[in-house]
Design an enzyme around this catalytic site. Structure first.
Site, mmCIF file in Angstrom:
data_model
loop_
_atom_site.group_PDB
_atom_site.id
_atom_site.type_symbol
_atom_site.label_atom_id
_atom_site.label_comp_id
_atom_site.label_asym_id
_atom_site.label_seq_id
_atom_site.Cartn_x
_atom_site.Cartn_y
_atom_site.Cartn_z
ATOM 1 N N THR A 125 51.342 18.742 39.239
ATOM 2 C CA THR A 125 51.381 19.360 37.911
ATOM 3 C C THR A 125 52.805 19.808 37.594
ATOM 4 O O THR A 125 53.568 20.169 38.512
ATOM 5 C CB THR A 125 50.428 20.580 37.853
ATOM 6 O OG1 THR A 125 50.745 21.354 36.692
ATOM 7 C CG2 THR A 125 50.558 21.477 39.072
ATOM 8 N N ASP A 126 53.132 19.839 36.307
ATOM 9 C CA ASP A 126 54.461 20.320 35.904
ATOM 10 C C ASP A 126 54.624 21.814 36.187
ATOM 11 O O ASP A 126 55.736 22.331 36.185
ATOM 12 C CB ASP A 126 54.724 20.027 34.415
ATOM 13 C CG ASP A 126 53.765 20.722 33.464
ATOM 14 O OD1 ASP A 126 52.758 21.305 33.930
ATOM 15 O OD2 ASP A 126 54.012 20.682 32.241
ATOM 16 N N GLU A 127 53.494 22.508 36.451
ATOM 17 C CA GLU A 127 53.569 23.959 36.671
ATOM 18 C C GLU A 127 54.347 24.312 37.936
ATOM 19 O O GLU A 127 54.746 25.458 38.121
ATOM 20 C CB GLU A 127 52.157 24.571 36.697
ATOM 21 C CG GLU A 127 51.410 24.288 35.407
ATOM 22 C CD GLU A 127 50.145 25.104 35.188
ATOM 23 O OE1 GLU A 127 50.018 26.187 35.757
ATOM 24 O OE2 GLU A 127 49.290 24.622 34.425
ATOM 25 N N TYR A 153 47.918 29.231 41.859
ATOM 26 C CA TYR A 153 47.541 27.830 41.586
ATOM 27 C C TYR A 153 48.753 26.916 41.734
ATOM 28 O O TYR A 153 48.732 25.958 42.517
ATOM 29 C CB TYR A 153 46.947 27.694 40.172
ATOM 30 C CG TYR A 153 46.953 26.264 39.655
ATOM 31 C CD1 TYR A 153 46.179 25.278 40.281
ATOM 32 C CD2 TYR A 153 47.743 25.876 38.572
ATOM 33 C CE1 TYR A 153 46.196 23.956 39.829
ATOM 34 C CE2 TYR A 153 47.761 24.560 38.115
ATOM 35 C CZ TYR A 153 46.989 23.605 38.741
ATOM 36 O OH TYR A 153 47.008 22.303 38.297
ATOM 37 N N LYS A 157 49.756 23.961 44.531
ATOM 38 C CA LYS A 157 50.015 22.567 44.133
ATOM 39 C C LYS A 157 51.409 22.136 44.606
ATOM 40 O O LYS A 157 51.609 20.983 45.002
ATOM 41 C CB LYS A 157 49.895 22.412 42.622
ATOM 42 C CG LYS A 157 48.488 22.575 42.070
ATOM 43 C CD LYS A 157 47.535 21.471 42.505
ATOM 44 C CE LYS A 157 47.873 20.137 41.869
ATOM 45 N NZ LYS A 157 46.886 19.087 42.291
HETATM 46 P P1 NAD Z 1 38.961 20.041 37.186
HETATM 47 O O1 NAD Z 1 38.883 21.432 37.697
HETATM 48 O O2 NAD Z 1 38.237 19.662 35.945
HETATM 49 O O3 NAD Z 1 38.544 19.010 38.307
HETATM 50 C C1 NAD Z 1 38.777 19.190 39.688
HETATM 51 C C2 NAD Z 1 37.635 18.529 40.437
HETATM 52 O O4 NAD Z 1 37.867 18.678 41.843
HETATM 53 C C3 NAD Z 1 36.270 19.176 40.142
HETATM 54 O O5 NAD Z 1 35.312 18.185 39.842
HETATM 55 C C4 NAD Z 1 35.934 19.889 41.442
HETATM 56 O O6 NAD Z 1 34.533 19.968 41.678
HETATM 57 C C5 NAD Z 1 36.644 19.024 42.455
HETATM 58 N N1 NAD Z 1 36.898 19.730 43.709
HETATM 59 C C6 NAD Z 1 37.328 21.013 43.858
HETATM 60 N N2 NAD Z 1 37.404 21.324 45.157
HETATM 61 C C7 NAD Z 1 37.014 20.219 45.848
HETATM 62 C C8 NAD Z 1 36.857 19.931 47.223
HETATM 63 N N3 NAD Z 1 37.133 20.843 48.162
HETATM 64 N N4 NAD Z 1 36.410 18.694 47.578
HETATM 65 C C9 NAD Z 1 36.110 17.772 46.638
HETATM 66 N N5 NAD Z 1 36.234 17.991 45.322
HETATM 67 C C10 NAD Z 1 36.688 19.212 44.929
HETATM 68 O O7 NAD Z 1 40.529 19.776 36.999
HETATM 69 P P2 NAD Z 1 41.332 18.623 36.257
HETATM 70 O O8 NAD Z 1 41.919 19.206 35.049
HETATM 71 O O9 NAD Z 1 40.513 17.391 36.176
HETATM 72 O O10 NAD Z 1 42.512 18.409 37.288
HETATM 73 C C11 NAD Z 1 42.522 17.321 38.216
HETATM 74 C C12 NAD Z 1 43.872 17.282 38.909
HETATM 75 O O11 NAD Z 1 44.912 17.142 37.948
HETATM 76 C C13 NAD Z 1 44.191 18.566 39.686
HETATM 77 O O12 NAD Z 1 44.822 18.199 40.878
HETATM 78 C C14 NAD Z 1 45.151 19.315 38.767
HETATM 79 O O13 NAD Z 1 46.005 20.141 39.508
HETATM 80 C C15 NAD Z 1 45.890 18.159 38.129
HETATM 81 N N6 NAD Z 1 46.467 18.418 36.803
HETATM 82 C C16 NAD Z 1 45.683 18.865 35.769
HETATM 83 C C17 NAD Z 1 46.262 19.057 34.512
HETATM 84 C C18 NAD Z 1 45.432 19.519 33.346
HETATM 85 O O14 NAD Z 1 45.997 19.821 32.280
HETATM 86 N N7 NAD Z 1 44.126 19.571 33.425
HETATM 87 C C19 NAD Z 1 47.636 18.806 34.323
HETATM 88 C C20 NAD Z 1 48.398 18.354 35.391
HETATM 89 C C21 NAD Z 1 47.800 18.152 36.629
HETATM 90 P P1 TYD Z 2 45.162 26.845 30.317
HETATM 91 O O1 TYD Z 2 44.297 25.906 29.551
HETATM 92 O O2 TYD Z 2 44.538 27.805 31.268
HETATM 93 O O3 TYD Z 2 46.264 25.941 31.042
HETATM 94 P P2 TYD Z 2 47.611 26.386 31.861
HETATM 95 O O4 TYD Z 2 47.680 27.847 31.963
HETATM 96 O O5 TYD Z 2 47.396 25.742 33.183
HETATM 97 O O6 TYD Z 2 48.738 25.809 31.076
HETATM 98 O O7 TYD Z 2 46.012 27.707 29.268
HETATM 99 C C1 TYD Z 2 46.879 27.088 28.339
HETATM 100 C C2 TYD Z 2 47.596 28.181 27.585
HETATM 101 O O8 TYD Z 2 46.648 28.907 26.806
HETATM 102 C C3 TYD Z 2 48.269 29.212 28.474
HETATM 103 O O9 TYD Z 2 49.493 29.609 27.877
HETATM 104 C C4 TYD Z 2 47.307 30.388 28.493
HETATM 105 C C5 TYD Z 2 46.657 30.297 27.133
HETATM 106 N N1 TYD Z 2 45.253 30.782 27.070
HETATM 107 C C6 TYD Z 2 44.895 31.776 26.138
HETATM 108 O O10 TYD Z 2 45.720 32.256 25.351
HETATM 109 N N2 TYD Z 2 43.596 32.190 26.115
HETATM 110 C C7 TYD Z 2 42.651 31.695 26.958
HETATM 111 O O11 TYD Z 2 41.477 32.144 26.901
HETATM 112 C C8 TYD Z 2 43.025 30.675 27.883
HETATM 113 C C9 TYD Z 2 42.026 30.078 28.840
HETATM 114 C C10 TYD Z 2 44.347 30.229 27.900
#
Ligand code: NAD
Ligand code: TYD
Length: 339
Positions: A125-127, A153, A157
């Site tokens: 993740t970019d975070e 988190y 990562k």
């Molecule tokens: P999500 O929480 O929707 O999905 C994560 C999945 O992993 C879930 O289905 C969960 O049940 C499963 N999981 C958790 N622990 C597990 C374990 N111990 N064994 C097997 N499965 C397990 O999240 P997402 O948004 O789909 O993110 C997927 C990946 O992408 C993550 O690695 C996250 O860090 C990365 N990512 C997400 C975003 C975003 O904006 N959503 C951006 C950049 C990177």
């Molecule tokens: P989020 O979807 O949790 O993603 P991330 O923190 O990983 O970027 O949040 C996106 C942005 O929205 C973040 O700046 C926090 C803000 N946010 C709110 O203002 N209210 C909320 O209830 C949530 C879940 C997020």
């Protein structure tokens, strides 16, 4: 070819499974997920009708289960999406983030090494770069920046990325890492900004905006992320990190106003609440490397992507109503009551 997709029942994992089944119709996709609160087996109902897809409920931190799985299939590719993913939850309970995101990744890396996979792709993740100042709009995340994670988190990562890269340097495991900006699209769990605001607005509930709503995130449609991962997996260079994003920076408050406008709901639903601890100010990806080396560019404009995302949530009310009426209710109460 045989692919292992971990976290297959989560938001991006689900979208990636459908992407792979369509783009690689003669390959076998094995999806695993421990079906934690964020994983929903119903997401994969259509995939399970395809004989090129196999689902197993399994935990990446379960050494024995993972050993048996790798032995059974002999994977060519491993794509590790499985993770604990919500910053707010990591502030309340960091332990499970370290266990899943760090230990789980190490178990997969060891098995990938022992069984000689062609490529291990770590979804980062970019975070991990921390944040950028709000006003420094000429500054972007590039792959060479030092890691400076702000939350448990993102720290977990960052540790996983470094472990994966160390397996490349030390053991010669063919590893790639992608670091993507915020995704949006179908199947995103309602704890995250866009689905949370959308669903609250549909239910005429308050929209809890952290701080002043001016934090910036760089939004990418989930299918564009899936295409980027597919491209890196097959054409990326071993030991390399690729940032994934499309120069789509937006203030949280502006996203929320777009959602309200699309739904015809009043801005009076917006409620400013206590800020998130350690809240990152601005994320902004420089995608030059993936564009120049691999020719990847995002295909979906935000104006279109947000409309189709809203459409998906309107058309799939059963999907999210089941979630928000379950244990999510208690999560929401604890996280937002008296905030
Ligand atoms: P999500 O929480 O929707 O999905 C994560 C999945 O992993 C879930 O289905 C969960 O049940 C499963 N999981 C958790 N622990 C597990 C374990 N111990 N064994 C097997 N499965 C397990 O999240 P997402 O948004 O789909 O993110 C997927 C990946 O992408 C993550 O690695 C996250 O860090 C990365 N990512 C997400 C975003 C975003 O904006 N959503 C951006 C950049 C990177
Ligand atoms: P989020 O979807 O949790 O993603 P991330 O923190 O990983 O970027 O949040 C996106 C942005 O929205 C973040 O700046 C926090 C803000 N946010 C709110 O203002 N209210 C909320 O209830 C949530 C879940 C997020």
């Amino acid at each position: 070819m045989k692919y292992l997709v971990t976290g297959a029942a989560g938001f991006i994992g689900t979208n990636f499974v459908y992407h792979m089944l369509e783009k690689h119709p003669s390959d076998l996709i094995v999806g695993i997920d421990n079906l934690s609160y964020a994983g929903n087996i119903k997401n994969l109902k259509k995939a399970q009708e395809n004989s090129n897809f196999v689902f197993r409920q399994a935990d990446i931190t379960d050494q024995d289960a993972m050993t048996a799985l790798f032995k059974e299939f002999g994977f060519d590719y491993v794509i590790n999406f499985a993770a604990q993913t919500h910053v707010d939850r990591s502030i309340v309970d960091p332990g499970i983030f370290v266990k899943t995101n760090v230990l789980g990744t190490q178990i997969l890396l060891d098995l990938a090494r022992e069984t000689g996979v062609k490529r291990f792709h770590q979804i980062g993740t970019d975070e991990v770069y921390g944040d950028l100042p709000l006003e420094a709009t000429d500054q972007f995340f590039v792959e060479t920046l030092p890691l400076k994670a702000s939350s448990p988190y993102s720290a977990s990562k960052a540790a996983a990325d470094l472990l994966a890269l160390s397996y490349n340097r030390t053991f010669g495991l063919p590893v790639t890492v992608s670091r993507c900006s915020n995704n949006y699209g179908p199947y995103q769990f309602p704890e995250k900004l866009i689905p949370l605001m959308l669903i609250n607005a549909l239910n005429d509930k308050n929209l809890p905006v952290y701080g002043d709503g001016m934090n910036v995130r760089d939004w990418l449609y989930v299918e564009d992320h899936c295409e980027a991962v597919d491209t890196i997996l097959h054409n990326g260079r071993d030991g390399e990190v690729y940032n994934v994003g499309g120069h789509n920076e937006m203030h949280n408050i502006d996203i929320i106003k777009i959602i309200l406008k699309e739904l015809g709901k009043p801005e009076s639903l917006i409620t400013f609440v206590t800020d998130r601890k350690g809240h990152d100010l601005r994320y902004a990806i420089d995608p030059t490397k993936i564009h120049n080396e691999l020719g990847w560019l995002p295909q979906t404009k935000f104006a279109d992507g947000i409309k189709s995302t809203i459409r998906w949530y309107l058309d799939n009310k059963d999907w999210w109503e089941e979630i928000v009426s379950g244990e999510y209710r208690e999560y929401y109460r604890k996280m937002y009551e008296n905030r």
